[in-house]
Design a protein around this motif. Structure first.
Motif, PDB file in Angstrom:
ATOM      1  N   ASP A 300       0.954  -1.279   0.302  1.00 52.66           N
ATOM      2  CA  ASP A 300       0.157  -0.306   0.717  1.00 52.66           C
ATOM      3  C   ASP A 300       0.700   1.350   0.050  1.00 52.66           C
ATOM      4  O   ASP A 300       0.121   2.541  -0.126  1.00 52.66           O
ATOM      5  CB  ASP A 300      -1.317   0.358   0.941  1.00 52.66           C
ATOM      6  CG  ASP A 300      -1.796  -0.871   1.319  1.00 52.66           C
ATOM      7  OD1 ASP A 300      -2.412  -1.464  -0.019  1.00 52.66           O
ATOM      8  OD2 ASP A 300      -1.938  -1.869   2.049  1.00 52.66           O
ATOM      9  N   THR A 301       2.026   0.964   0.072  1.00 53.38           N
ATOM     10  CA  THR A 301       2.777   2.617   0.344  1.00 53.38           C
ATOM     11  C   THR A 301       4.047   2.708  -0.270  1.00 53.38           C
ATOM     12  O   THR A 301       4.495   3.637  -0.964  1.00 53.38           O
ATOM     13  CB  THR A 301       3.195   2.873   1.776  1.00 53.38           C
ATOM     14  OG1 THR A 301       4.243   0.862   2.062  1.00 53.38           O
ATOM     15  CG2 THR A 301       1.772   2.663   2.999  1.00 53.38           C
ATOM     16  N   MET A 302       4.860   1.591  -1.083  1.00 54.22           N
ATOM     17  CA  MET A 302       5.834   1.230  -1.495  1.00 54.22           C
ATOM     18  C   MET A 302       6.831   1.586  -0.868  1.00 54.22           C
ATOM     19  O   MET A 302       8.099   1.391  -1.133  1.00 54.22           O
ATOM     20  CB  MET A 302       6.257   1.976  -2.702  1.00 54.22           C
ATOM     21  CG  MET A 302       5.082   1.457  -3.762  1.00 54.22           C
ATOM     22  SD  MET A 302       5.967   0.311  -5.027  1.00 54.22           S
ATOM     23  CE  MET A 302       7.396   0.534  -5.646  1.00 54.22           C
ATOM     24  N   LYS A 303       6.861   1.088   0.823  1.00 55.65           N
ATOM     25  CA  LYS A 303       7.764   0.780   1.180  1.00 55.65           C
ATOM     26  C   LYS A 303       8.796   0.009   1.406  1.00 55.65           C
ATOM     27  O   LYS A 303       8.743  -1.018   1.141  1.00 55.65           O
ATOM     28  CB  LYS A 303       7.450   1.546   2.599  1.00 55.65           C
ATOM     29  CG  LYS A 303       8.768   1.390   3.757  1.00 55.65           C
ATOM     30  CD  LYS A 303       8.059   1.694   5.293  1.00 55.65           C
ATOM     31  CE  LYS A 303       9.650   1.283   6.438  1.00 55.65           C
ATOM     32  NZ  LYS A 303       8.859   0.701   7.627  1.00 55.65           N
ATOM     33  N   PRO A 304      10.466   0.085   0.956  1.00 62.33           N
ATOM     34  CA  PRO A 304      10.618  -1.062   1.277  1.00 62.33           C
ATOM     35  C   PRO A 304      11.087  -1.874   1.885  1.00 62.33           C
ATOM     36  O   PRO A 304      10.863  -1.709   3.068  1.00 62.33           O
ATOM     37  CB  PRO A 304      12.162  -0.415   0.703  1.00 62.33           C
ATOM     38  CG  PRO A 304      11.902   1.249   0.169  1.00 62.33           C
ATOM     39  CD  PRO A 304      11.044   1.448   1.145  1.00 62.33           C
ATOM     40  N   ARG A 305      11.168  -3.126   1.659  1.00 60.51           N
ATOM     41  CA  ARG A 305      11.461  -4.012   2.755  1.00 60.51           C
ATOM     42  C   ARG A 305      13.016  -4.831   3.098  1.00 60.51           C
ATOM     43  O   ARG A 305      13.041  -5.302   3.845  1.00 60.51           O
ATOM     44  CB  ARG A 305      10.457  -5.306   2.144  1.00 60.51           C
ATOM     45  CG  ARG A 305       8.813  -5.177   2.630  1.00 60.51           C
ATOM     46  CD  ARG A 305       8.158  -6.203   3.012  1.00 60.51           C
ATOM     47  NE  ARG A 305       6.878  -5.790   2.586  1.00 60.51           N
ATOM     48  CZ  ARG A 305       5.508  -6.948   2.603  1.00 60.51           C
ATOM     49  NH1 ARG A 305       6.187  -8.157   2.215  1.00 60.51           N
ATOM     50  NH2 ARG A 305       4.351  -6.590   3.309  1.00 60.51           N
ATOM     51  N   VAL A 306      13.452  -3.894   1.990  1.00 60.20           N
ATOM     52  CA  VAL A 306      14.766  -4.866   1.225  1.00 60.20           C
ATOM     53  C   VAL A 306      16.564  -4.888   2.500  1.00 60.20           C
ATOM     54  O   VAL A 306      17.296  -4.936   3.038  1.00 60.20           O
ATOM     55  CB  VAL A 306      16.060  -3.695   0.442  1.00 60.20           C
ATOM     56  CG1 VAL A 306      15.985  -2.213   0.231  1.00 60.20           C
ATOM     57  CG2 VAL A 306      16.774  -4.828  -0.066  1.00 60.20           C
ATOM     58  N   TYR A 501      16.485   0.475  -9.630  1.00 59.66           N
ATOM     59  CA  TYR A 501      16.212  -0.793  -7.954  1.00 59.66           C
ATOM     60  C   TYR A 501      17.289  -1.385  -7.536  1.00 59.66           C
ATOM     61  O   TYR A 501      18.641  -1.683  -6.391  1.00 59.66           O
ATOM     62  CB  TYR A 501      14.966  -0.743  -7.642  1.00 59.66           C
ATOM     63  CG  TYR A 501      13.539   0.239  -7.554  1.00 59.66           C
ATOM     64  CD1 TYR A 501      13.809   1.273  -6.684  1.00 59.66           C
ATOM     65  CD2 TYR A 501      12.801   0.020  -8.353  1.00 59.66           C
ATOM     66  CE1 TYR A 501      12.394   1.719  -6.087  1.00 59.66           C
ATOM     67  CE2 TYR A 501      11.578   0.569  -7.823  1.00 59.66           C
ATOM     68  CZ  TYR A 501      11.502   1.487  -7.187  1.00 59.66           C
ATOM     69  OH  TYR A 501      10.393   2.045  -7.401  1.00 59.66           O
ATOM     70  N   TYR A 502      17.460  -2.088  -8.898  1.00 60.01           N
ATOM     71  CA  TYR A 502      18.208  -3.611  -8.586  1.00 60.01           C
ATOM     72  C   TYR A 502      19.649  -3.117  -9.140  1.00 60.01           C
ATOM     73  O   TYR A 502      20.540  -3.454  -7.536  1.00 60.01           O
ATOM     74  CB  TYR A 502      18.038  -4.632  -9.896  1.00 60.01           C
ATOM     75  CG  TYR A 502      16.519  -5.171  -9.779  1.00 60.01           C
ATOM     76  CD1 TYR A 502      15.962  -5.308  -8.641  1.00 60.01           C
ATOM     77  CD2 TYR A 502      16.585  -5.845 -10.530  1.00 60.01           C
ATOM     78  CE1 TYR A 502      14.493  -6.036  -8.417  1.00 60.01           C
ATOM     79  CE2 TYR A 502      15.225  -6.181 -10.383  1.00 60.01           C
ATOM     80  CZ  TYR A 502      14.430  -6.252  -8.615  1.00 60.01           C
ATOM     81  OH  TYR A 502      13.098  -7.567  -8.947  1.00 60.01           O
ATOM     82  N   SER A 503      19.973  -1.861  -9.515  1.00 60.90           N
ATOM     83  CA  SER A 503      21.271  -1.371  -9.997  1.00 60.90           C
ATOM     84  C   SER A 503      22.096  -0.555  -8.460  1.00 60.90           C
ATOM     85  O   SER A 503      23.462  -0.726  -7.909  1.00 60.90           O
ATOM     86  CB  SER A 503      21.501  -0.589 -10.960  1.00 60.90           C
ATOM     87  OG  SER A 503      21.291  -1.328 -12.147  1.00 60.90           O
ATOM     88  N   VAL A 504      21.031   0.261  -8.096  1.00 61.61           N
ATOM     89  CA  VAL A 504      21.934   0.772  -6.901  1.00 61.61           C
ATOM     90  C   VAL A 504      21.838  -0.371  -5.869  1.00 61.61           C
ATOM     91  O   VAL A 504      22.439   0.127  -4.534  1.00 61.61           O
ATOM     92  CB  VAL A 504      20.556   1.691  -6.274  1.00 61.61           C
ATOM     93  CG1 VAL A 504      20.789   2.349  -5.200  1.00 61.61           C
ATOM     94  CG2 VAL A 504      20.204   2.774  -7.209  1.00 61.61           C
ATOM     95  N   TRP A 530      15.866   4.013  -2.906  1.00 63.19           N
ATOM     96  CA  TRP A 530      14.674   2.853  -3.492  1.00 63.19           C
ATOM     97  C   TRP A 530      13.934   3.909  -2.803  1.00 63.19           C
ATOM     98  O   TRP A 530      12.894   4.464  -3.855  1.00 63.19           O
ATOM     99  CB  TRP A 530      14.385   1.591  -2.629  1.00 63.19           C
ATOM    100  CG  TRP A 530      15.212   0.695  -3.509  1.00 63.19           C
ATOM    101  CD1 TRP A 530      16.623   0.906  -4.386  1.00 63.19           C
ATOM    102  CD2 TRP A 530      15.012  -0.797  -3.219  1.00 63.19           C
ATOM    103  NE1 TRP A 530      16.556  -0.334  -4.690  1.00 63.19           N
ATOM    104  CE2 TRP A 530      16.228  -1.761  -3.538  1.00 63.19           C
ATOM    105  CE3 TRP A 530      13.919  -1.219  -2.802  1.00 63.19           C
ATOM    106  CZ2 TRP A 530      16.119  -3.008  -4.487  1.00 63.19           C
ATOM    107  CZ3 TRP A 530      13.831  -2.713  -2.836  1.00 63.19           C
ATOM    108  CH2 TRP A 530      15.161  -3.925  -3.763  1.00 63.19           C
ATOM    109  N   GLU A 531      13.479   4.723  -2.129  1.00 58.02           N
ATOM    110  CA  GLU A 531      12.180   5.718  -1.582  1.00 58.02           C
ATOM    111  C   GLU A 531      12.790   6.394  -2.769  1.00 58.02           C
ATOM    112  O   GLU A 531      11.811   6.957  -3.187  1.00 58.02           O
ATOM    113  CB  GLU A 531      13.052   6.068   0.010  1.00 58.02           C
ATOM    114  CG  GLU A 531      12.132   4.734   0.664  1.00 58.02           C
ATOM    115  CD  GLU A 531      10.651   4.932   1.241  1.00 58.02           C
ATOM    116  OE1 GLU A 531      10.035   5.192   0.121  1.00 58.02           O
ATOM    117  OE2 GLU A 531      10.133   4.494   1.974  1.00 58.02           O
TER     118      GLU A 531
END
Length: 554
Positions: A300-306, A501-504, A530-531
């Motif tokens: 719902d927020t696109m907050k990263p879980r990484v 996202y992946y490259s960063v 990512w944010e």
């Protein structure tokens, strides 16, 4: 092929000596009630597939350009049914794709030479290393300088390319020619589509599976040492990442067949964003909860879980395992781990795409063809619940979550050809030739850069007739099918900017692996980056597309 038919074929236990061969044998099988008797047309196709798989033959060395051209010539039937000889004379097309491991574009050249000779079209090539692919594509998009008519591209890029109107919509005749319905379910729409329009000719299916050395785990000396050192459980192929870690550390300093013994092989060097998938395969069993479709971002927020405990654990696993891996592993990218290490005899465990299985038996570079086994990715004794912030132990046992990484390569035609009907038809004809049903069987069985992606690729007797050992190919195809169809598979999000996202992430991971940052601090840096990417692209739009990619209503 229906599930029950596939299971029946599995049950036949066909050996190299007794495998059902060709149309006559399949007709005999039909008499048992498992299949419908073959028509003359179907029998001819079956014979074609049998002959294709003899080029050059399993165990007879790596295929050559002459083999690729022969395969391309034998599969021209569908083209000849829709294109007149010389119809595209004077048409020039530019094709952009990879040249990894001397595969991909190099094979396409061979497959398409007979197509060029028949149709009259000419193709020029833009060859890219995997590490350079994302940057080259993004530059073309950002500067509006698309200089290619056809591109080899993965579904994760569809948001960047199809979403910007850069691709040509697939004509109905192409869908018929490539026998679209034969593609495995998880690669059907919405994969390959954008806003309900079909753009992709699928040429590959992607999931990371687990590759391991059967001889390592059958060795009596290692089994004795394992027991003598007080390890719990039998000396066997690890079924969880916790055991992968234990085995990797156990093997440090030991010898196997006169060589240094190693456990799991981590790629610690970036690969143009593609290296992030390998951390993902370590993380998926920790991070993908069966009760939650998401694992990379909050829905719902696109907050990263990484940077949550699951991903940090996976990163720390790599840090902890590297000292037990080959000396220069910090400089090993995925191409190194797969082709220069594992296939060449270094290490006992590896997560990779399906290329390892086809190369193990049919590439000159492989020395492990007789001692390679396969399964879905290892599980985890517990799984992180992002909704509660706690680790759960499932009543069913370890959590498994195969990483369906990248959703496979496809061939896409660019919209810039649409203003010229002849050029448009030529481009789609070339794409359809590369995505043909019979040609695809050959690419699944031999070194190509692609793995099985059609239901018809899972007919084990065809592979055994080609020279594959039954136990080997059954294990390999089962690992692919079980990954594609797993109820808790970790699915790739088709959202714009995914490789940003992946490259960063790769850049930050390199710092962590080199000792420049802790796992948590590095993961926090990835999440912060990512944010910023999400905000730049547009958070509301990304949330909507992310939900759609997971099959959820936005």
């Amino acid at each position: 092929m229906k599930v029950q038919q596939h299971e029946m074929l599995m049950a036949l236990k066909a050996s190299r000596r007794t495998v059902l061969k060709g149309a006559a044998a399949l007709s005999a099988l039909a008499a048992t009630g498992g299949l419908t008797a073959l028509s003359p047309q179907a029998a001819a196709q079956s014979e074609l597939r049998t002959q294709l798989l003899k080029i050059p033959g399993v165990g007879k060395g790596s295929p050559t350009d002459a083999d690729w051209q022969k395969v391309g010539e034998m599969c021209l039937g569908a083209t000849k049914a829709s294109v007149k000889e010389g119809e595209f004379k004077g048409v020039e097309l530019t094709f952009m794709g990879l040249n990894n491991q001397n595969l991909h574009n190099l094979l396409f050249r061979g497959f398409l030479k007979p197509w060029e000779a028949y149709t009259g079209a000419k193709i020029s090539w833009i060859d890219l290393a995997q590490a350079d692919y994302n940057a080259r594509l993004q530059q073309s998009i950002a500067t509006s300088t698309v200089d290619f008519d056809i591109i080899e591209m993965g579904a994760p890029f569809e948001g960047d390319v199809c979403g910007k109107g850069l691709t040509s919509e697939m004509p109905d005749w192409v869908k018929k020619q490539i026998e679209f319905d034969d593609i495995v379910n998880y690669l059907k729409p919405p994969v390959g589509t954008w806003n309900g329009k079909q753009y992709r000719v699928t040429i590959d299916g992607d999931a990371h599976n687990f590759n391991y050395r059967t001889d390592y785990f059958a060795d009596k000396d290692l089994a004795k040492a394992w027991k003598d050192e007080g390890h719990q459980g039998e000396w066997e192929v690890p079924k969880t990442w916790q055991k992968v870690q234990e085995v990797t550390k156990f093997l440090k300093g030991k010898k196997f067949k006169g060589q240094d013994a190693y456990g799991y092989l981590d790629p610690a060097k970036g690969w143009g964003g593609f290296g992030f998938y390998f951390l993902g395969s370590r993380a998926s069993a920790y991070a993908k909860h069966p009760d939650d479709k998401a694992w990379l971002f909050d829905i719902d927020t696109m907050k990263p879980r990484v940077n949550n405990p699951a991903w940090v654990r996976a990163i720390q696993d790599v840090v902890d395992a590297l000292p037990s891996e080959p000396a220069d592993q910090i400089n090993a990218d995925p191409g190194t781990t797969g082709f220069q290490q594992f296939l060449a005899g270094t290490g006992s465990m590896l997560a990779w795409w399906g290329d390892i299985g086809s190369n193990a038996k049919t590439s000159d570079s492989s020395v492990i063809g007789d001692v390679c086994g396969f399964s879905i990715l290892p599980g985890s004794d517990d799984v992180y619940n992002s909704k509660t912030g706690k680790w759960d132990k499932l009543p069913s046992g370890p959590n498994y979550a195969p990483n369906c990484a990248y959703l496979g390569w496809g061939v896409y035609v660019m919209a810039r050809v649409d203003s010229d009907p002849v050029k448009q038809k030529a481009a789609w004809s070339a794409a359809a030739h590369l995505g043909g049903k019979d040609l695809s069987l050959w690419t699944a069985a031999y070194p190509s850069g692609f793995q099985p992606y059609r239901n018809s690729h899972f007919i084990i007797p065809e592979w055994v007739a080609a020279g594959y050992d039954e136990a080997f190919i059954t294990s390999y195809l089962k690992s692919e099918s079980d990954s594609y169809n797993h109820p808790n598979a970790a699915i790739e999000p088709r959202i714009p900017g995914i490789f940003q996202y992946y490259s960063v992430a790769e850049d930050e991971l390199a710092k962590i692996y080199a000792g420049g940052s802790s796992a948590q601090a590095g993961a926090d840096a990835i999440a912060a980056a990512w944010e910023k990417i999400t905000d730049k692209i547009g958070r509301d739009s990304q949330i909507k597309l992310y939900k759609a990619s997971l099959g959820l209503v936005a």
